[in-house]
Design a protein around this motif. Sequence first.
Motif, PDB file in Angstrom:
ATOM      1  N   VAL A 248     -55.412  25.873  27.727  1.00 11.55           N
ATOM      2  CA  VAL A 248     -56.154  27.118  27.525  1.00 11.55           C
ATOM      3  C   VAL A 248     -57.153  27.358  28.653  1.00 11.55           C
ATOM      4  N   GLY A 249     -57.967  26.354  28.968  1.00 12.82           N
ATOM      5  CA  GLY A 249     -58.978  26.525  30.002  1.00 12.82           C
ATOM      6  C   GLY A 249     -58.388  26.833  31.359  1.00 12.82           C
ATOM      7  N   VAL A 250     -57.412  26.023  31.789  1.00 13.74           N
ATOM      8  CA  VAL A 250     -56.771  26.249  33.089  1.00 13.74           C
ATOM      9  C   VAL A 250     -56.018  27.571  33.087  1.00 13.74           C
ATOM     10  N   LEU A 251     -55.381  27.904  31.967  1.00 11.63           N
ATOM     11  CA  LEU A 251     -54.653  29.173  31.854  1.00 11.63           C
ATOM     12  C   LEU A 251     -55.571  30.357  32.120  1.00 11.63           C
ATOM     13  N   PHE A 252     -56.740  30.369  31.490  1.00  5.00           N
ATOM     14  CA  PHE A 252     -57.649  31.505  31.632  1.00  5.00           C
ATOM     15  C   PHE A 252     -58.364  31.495  32.973  1.00  5.00           C
TER      16      PHE A 252
ATOM     17  N   GLN B  83     -56.650  34.356  39.906  1.00  8.06           N
ATOM     18  CA  GLN B  83     -55.462  34.921  40.527  1.00  8.06           C
ATOM     19  C   GLN B  83     -55.573  36.424  40.772  1.00  8.06           C
ATOM     20  N   ILE B  84     -56.268  37.124  39.886  1.00  6.39           N
ATOM     21  CA  ILE B  84     -56.236  38.587  39.957  1.00  6.39           C
ATOM     22  C   ILE B  84     -57.552  39.219  40.377  1.00  6.39           C
ATOM     23  N   ALA B  85     -58.624  38.441  40.445  1.00  9.57           N
ATOM     24  CA  ALA B  85     -59.934  39.031  40.740  1.00  9.57           C
ATOM     25  C   ALA B  85     -59.946  39.745  42.089  1.00  9.57           C
ATOM     26  N   ALA B  86     -59.446  39.083  43.134  1.00 13.23           N
ATOM     27  CA  ALA B  86     -59.502  39.673  44.477  1.00 13.23           C
ATOM     28  C   ALA B  86     -58.716  40.975  44.563  1.00 13.23           C
ATOM     29  N   ARG B  87     -57.563  41.050  43.855  1.00 14.10           N
ATOM     30  CA  ARG B  87     -56.761  42.267  43.894  1.00 14.10           C
ATOM     31  C   ARG B  87     -57.465  43.432  43.219  1.00 14.10           C
ATOM     32  N   ASN B  88     -58.485  43.134  42.431  1.00 13.06           N
ATOM     33  CA  ASN B  88     -59.271  44.177  41.781  1.00 13.06           C
ATOM     34  C   ASN B  88     -60.608  44.405  42.487  1.00 13.06           C
ATOM     35  N   GLY B  89     -60.691  43.961  43.725  1.00 13.12           N
ATOM     36  CA  GLY B  89     -61.881  44.203  44.525  1.00 13.12           C
ATOM     37  C   GLY B  89     -63.040  43.277  44.230  1.00 13.12           C
ATOM     38  N   ASP B  90     -62.777  42.179  43.531  1.00 12.12           N
ATOM     39  CA  ASP B  90     -63.848  41.258  43.128  1.00 12.12           C
ATOM     40  C   ASP B  90     -63.688  39.939  43.873  1.00 12.12           C
ATOM     41  N   TYR B  91     -64.597  39.696  44.810  1.00 10.27           N
ATOM     42  CA  TYR B  91     -64.580  38.446  45.564  1.00 10.27           C
ATOM     43  C   TYR B  91     -65.716  37.517  45.137  1.00 10.27           C
ATOM     44  N   VAL B  92     -66.466  37.937  44.137  1.00  2.00           N
ATOM     45  CA  VAL B  92     -67.622  37.162  43.688  1.00  2.00           C
ATOM     46  C   VAL B  92     -67.251  36.249  42.521  1.00  2.00           C
ATOM     47  N   THR B  93     -66.579  36.807  41.517  1.00  2.00           N
ATOM     48  CA  THR B  93     -66.243  36.049  40.312  1.00  2.00           C
ATOM     49  C   THR B  93     -65.443  34.774  40.604  1.00  2.00           C
ATOM     50  N   PRO B  94     -64.444  34.804  41.515  1.00  2.00           N
ATOM     51  CA  PRO B  94     -63.694  33.563  41.770  1.00  2.00           C
ATOM     52  C   PRO B  94     -64.559  32.410  42.275  1.00  2.00           C
TER      53      PRO B  94
ATOM     54  N   GLN C 100     -56.378  46.592  36.197  1.00  2.00           N
ATOM     55  CA  GLN C 100     -55.558  47.619  36.840  1.00  2.00           C
ATOM     56  C   GLN C 100     -54.543  47.011  37.794  1.00  2.00           C
ATOM     57  N   GLU C 101     -54.984  46.022  38.577  1.00  2.00           N
ATOM     58  CA  GLU C 101     -54.100  45.351  39.525  1.00  2.00           C
ATOM     59  C   GLU C 101     -53.724  43.980  38.986  1.00  2.00           C
ATOM     60  N   LYS C 102     -52.417  43.760  38.820  1.00  2.41           N
ATOM     61  CA  LYS C 102     -51.934  42.492  38.276  1.00  2.41           C
ATOM     62  C   LYS C 102     -50.965  41.867  39.266  1.00  2.41           C
ATOM     63  N   VAL C 103     -51.196  40.621  39.619  1.00  2.00           N
ATOM     64  CA  VAL C 103     -50.339  39.945  40.595  1.00  2.00           C
ATOM     65  C   VAL C 103     -49.530  38.824  39.946  1.00  2.00           C
ATOM     66  N   ILE C 104     -49.732  38.617  38.673  1.00  3.04           N
ATOM     67  CA  ILE C 104     -49.032  37.543  37.978  1.00  3.04           C
ATOM     68  C   ILE C 104     -48.867  37.933  36.520  1.00  3.04           C
ATOM     69  N   THR C 105     -47.729  37.606  35.947  1.00  2.00           N
ATOM     70  CA  THR C 105     -47.477  37.923  34.551  1.00  2.00           C
ATOM     71  C   THR C 105     -47.953  36.791  33.659  1.00  2.00           C
ATOM     72  N   PHE C 106     -48.101  37.105  32.376  1.00  2.00           N
ATOM     73  CA  PHE C 106     -48.516  36.067  31.435  1.00  2.00           C
ATOM     74  C   PHE C 106     -47.491  34.942  31.395  1.00  2.00           C
ATOM     75  N   SER C 107     -46.213  35.285  31.435  1.00  2.00           N
ATOM     76  CA  SER C 107     -45.166  34.274  31.384  1.00  2.00           C
ATOM     77  C   SER C 107     -45.273  33.311  32.556  1.00  2.00           C
ATOM     78  N   GLU C 108     -45.545  33.852  33.740  1.00  2.00           N
ATOM     79  CA  GLU C 108     -45.695  32.998  34.923  1.00  2.00           C
ATOM     80  C   GLU C 108     -46.919  32.099  34.800  1.00  2.00           C
ATOM     81  N   SER C 109     -48.005  32.670  34.294  1.00  2.00           N
ATOM     82  CA  SER C 109     -49.231  31.886  34.126  1.00  2.00           C
ATOM     83  C   SER C 109     -49.031  30.760  33.120  1.00  2.00           C
ATOM     84  N   LEU C 110     -48.380  31.087  31.996  1.00  2.00           N
ATOM     85  CA  LEU C 110     -48.175  30.076  30.957  1.00  2.00           C
ATOM     86  C   LEU C 110     -47.243  28.974  31.439  1.00  2.00           C
ATOM     87  N   ASP C 111     -46.189  29.339  32.156  1.00  2.00           N
ATOM     88  CA  ASP C 111     -45.264  28.331  32.677  1.00  2.00           C
ATOM     89  C   ASP C 111     -45.989  27.368  33.617  1.00  2.00           C
ATOM     90  N   ALA C 112     -46.828  27.912  34.503  1.00  2.00           N
ATOM     91  CA  ALA C 112     -47.577  27.063  35.434  1.00  2.00           C
ATOM     92  C   ALA C 112     -48.533  26.149  34.676  1.00  2.00           C
TER      93      ALA C 112
END
Length: 367
Positions: free
Chosen positions: A247-251, A258-269, A333-345
Motif C-alpha cells: 500500500v505505502g509503496v503503491l501510493f 510518477q505523475i506529479a511532474a506531468r502535472n506541473g508539480d516538481y515540489v511534492t516528489p 489530469q495528466e496520467k503516465v501510468i495506469t493503476f494496473s501497471e502500478s499494482l503489478d510493479a
Amino acid sequence: MTQVTGKTRSFPKPEFTDAEAGALTFPSSTSRVYNYFKPQKMRATMYEDVTFDVQPDPDRYLAQGWIYGFAKGPGGYPQDWTALRSSDWHAFRDPNEEWEQTIYRNNSNVVRQIQQNLENARAAHAYDGWSRGWTKFVEQHLGAWMHAENGLGLHVFVAAQRSGPTNMINTAIAVNSAHKLRFAQDLALYNLELAESLPGFDGSAHRKVWHDDPVWQPVRENVERITAVADWAEALVAANIVFESLVGVLFRSHLVMQIAARNGDYVTPTLVGTGENDYERDLRYTRALLKLLITDEKFGAGNVETLSGWLSRWVPLSLKAAHELQPIWSQPQEKVITFSESLDATVNGFRAVLSDLGLPEPKELTQ
C-alpha cells in the motif's frame, strides 16, 4: 618530642585469595581494550559501542535476574512477547547502524532539504502552474496519507520499540517510529504551506477524506487493525513487510512520484521521496532481523511457519486496501501510468522481498 626506640613495628601483609578484581586469567585479560561483546567485524563500530548491551540481560550478565519488573507481570524484556523464537536475540545488528547521532544528523538533513525546497518553490511561484485537478488531488489524497503515517508511527512503532527483547532491536524500531512521525509532520506542514500559497486550497479536506471517503476506508481499517496487534514482531511484519510494500509503496512511489511532474508539480516528489527513503532504511533492518530468525538452526522452521500465518492474515487486508485506491488514479489530469501497471510493479516488489527472505508466497497473493 619523644622518640620511641627498641620496638619493631609490623604491618598486616596482604593475602591474595584469587577473588580480587583482576586475578582471573582469561584470553583477553591482558588486553587494554574493553571488549564485552563480540563485534560483527574485526573491530567494534561506534554503533555497537554505544548500543550493544546498554540494557543488561539476565542471559548475559544479571545473575540475580531483572533488576526491575512490572506490578503484575514479568520483569525486563520478556521473550514471549512475540511468537517468534531465537537462539540468540543479541545476534541482531542494524545494517543502518542507527544510534543517537545518526537520528539527529539524518533527520536534520531531511528537514533542511525540505525547507530549502519549499522556500525555493515559494520564491519561484512554483504552485501557480498547478491545475485545479492536481491541487484537489494533493489536498485530499496526499493529505489523507499523513494519517496513515502518523497512525503507524505513533500507535504501532512507538509501542513496539519497548517490547523487543534487546536494546539493539528496540533502537532500530524507535528510529522507525521517528521516521514515520517526522514524515507525517512534514506532510502536515506542507499542507499548511499550500493552504497559504494556493487560493482555494482546503487545508482541512484531508480529515473528511480519511474519515469518510470510501476509497480510503480499507487503508484506514488496515492501519487501525495493525495498531491493535499485541505481538511486537507481528506488528513489524504487518506494517513494514506487508502494508508498506503493498500500500505505502503503491501510493507514494507508483502514483504520486510518477505523475506529479506531468502535472506541473516538481515540489511534492522531493517531499514524498524522503518518506520513501525512510521506508527503504526501515525495510533494511526489518529484513535483517527476519533473516536472522528464519535461518536460526533451532527455531528457523517454526519461525517460517509463524511468519507464513501472519502473511496469510495481513496480505488480503492490504491487497484490498490497495485495490480500493484505484479510483484516485483517474483524478489527475495528466496520467503516465495506469493503476494496473502500478499494482503489478508493487506486487512484484513485494514478491522480491519475500524471495529475499526465503518465505513462501501466500496463496492470497495470487487470488
